[in-house]
Design a protein around this motif. Sequence first.
Motif, mmCIF file in Angstrom:
data_model
loop_
_atom_site.group_PDB
_atom_site.id
_atom_site.type_symbol
_atom_site.label_atom_id
_atom_site.label_comp_id
_atom_site.label_asym_id
_atom_site.label_seq_id
_atom_site.Cartn_x
_atom_site.Cartn_y
_atom_site.Cartn_z
ATOM 1 N N GLU A 295 -52.245 -30.580 -69.379
ATOM 2 C CA GLU A 295 -53.258 -31.406 -68.726
ATOM 3 C C GLU A 295 -54.564 -30.626 -68.640
ATOM 4 N N LYS A 297 -57.275 -30.849 -66.817
ATOM 5 C CA LYS A 297 -57.786 -30.475 -65.500
ATOM 6 C C LYS A 297 -57.129 -29.185 -64.993
ATOM 7 N N ARG A 298 -55.819 -29.037 -65.257
ATOM 8 C CA ARG A 298 -55.128 -27.837 -64.798
ATOM 9 C C ARG A 298 -55.648 -26.603 -65.516
ATOM 10 N N MET A 321 -63.518 -33.430 -57.954
ATOM 11 C CA MET A 321 -62.179 -34.005 -57.866
ATOM 12 C C MET A 321 -61.888 -34.483 -56.454
ATOM 13 N N ASP A 322 -61.054 -35.515 -56.355
ATOM 14 C CA ASP A 322 -60.542 -35.957 -55.067
ATOM 15 C C ASP A 322 -59.703 -34.838 -54.463
ATOM 16 N N ASN A 325 -55.861 -35.185 -54.962
ATOM 17 C CA ASN A 325 -55.411 -34.889 -56.329
ATOM 18 C C ASN A 325 -55.471 -33.391 -56.608
ATOM 19 N N ARG A 328 -52.564 -31.528 -54.938
ATOM 20 C CA ARG A 328 -51.302 -31.656 -55.689
ATOM 21 C C ARG A 328 -51.330 -30.768 -56.934
ATOM 22 N N LEU A 329 -52.496 -30.705 -57.599
ATOM 23 C CA LEU A 329 -52.625 -29.877 -58.797
ATOM 24 C C LEU A 329 -52.436 -28.396 -58.443
#
Length: 370
Positions: A295, A297-298, A321-322, A325, A328-329
Amino acid sequence: MHYEIIRQPFMFIETITLLYRYVNGLSFSSLWNHNHEPRNSPRENDIRERLLLLQRIMDEVCEGMDREDTKLQYFFASHESTPSVESSCLARYLVSAFLEYKNPGFEQTIADILESRERMHAQGGWLKQSKGIGLEWTTAPDCPGDLFAQICALTNLSAEFRLQLYGALHQFPETLQELADLMRPVSLRLEDAFSRSGLCLGDMAEYWLHSQMPPIEFLADTLGQRAVEYAGDCTRLAIGLMNANMIYHGMANDPYHPRPYNYMYIGCCISSYSLVAKNDDALDKASTVLRGLSERKRLEVLRRLSKRSCYGLELAEIMSMDRGNLSRLLSVLHSQGFLIQEKENQRVYYRANREALQKFFDQLMSDIFD
């Protein structure tokens, strides 16, 4: 191939592993997840009972000990952020390069370690990371320098642990004596518990000698032909109890560390099913991690946090970013060991764990190509 069976436990090694497991709160029940015996087979039931017995032995021997004791923590606390059966401690790194599995007795092993170290120094050579756990002695030509440079080259270890390891190796005889004095009374209790347990190492070794695949062939089939590339004609076969799910080996004709025989030190809960399955399981886990890292974003978060540490709200604003979210990431990356958390002024800062990432990809290469 001639096999020589060692029918006594190597008490020095057993005691190191016992104290490592105790100090880091590792139960034997956790090892059951690594076994993949045919369900309800006699072998499966035998291993389950053996693990329960080993747990009872550990509980008995360590009763009344303080796992927070300063000396116990110094020698046996895991050098990784999340202990596992694969991780290690100062005690194991201190002696691993000089263990030759000659004599099972506690005092004999200490004498063998000192003699082995002196002989290796006289022959020349240097210390490097072994393919398993700990260090190995080698006469390979690419030595990075003196002892300090050799330890600095162990980039898979944290800087703090490398400094601790250098200090221990720099004063090796004194540190080994301190370790032996700490372990000796525990080893005596453990040896007594083993003698009363009914565990028969000879029977466990006979299992391998009469299995469909002899030990050396099993090692080659499981870890690849490179593992037995320098095998000689004689193999010493020993069984590990506290090392229930591990296997150590060395080949006689290794050009950089020759010895008079091959040795194989096989955990008492390893079989021709469980170890192969464990390697497959390692690839399954690696596949899961790689899917997570795929992913974008990670990867962006890891790149950002490799440059400087950030706290959650700050990083959310930088990454647009929210917060939910991002939380959690971060949780996923931290659970995989790729992030380090540090608390400062009521805020939790994150930074990328470069060493963990490097170790993961090194292990992946080893699992695929070795």
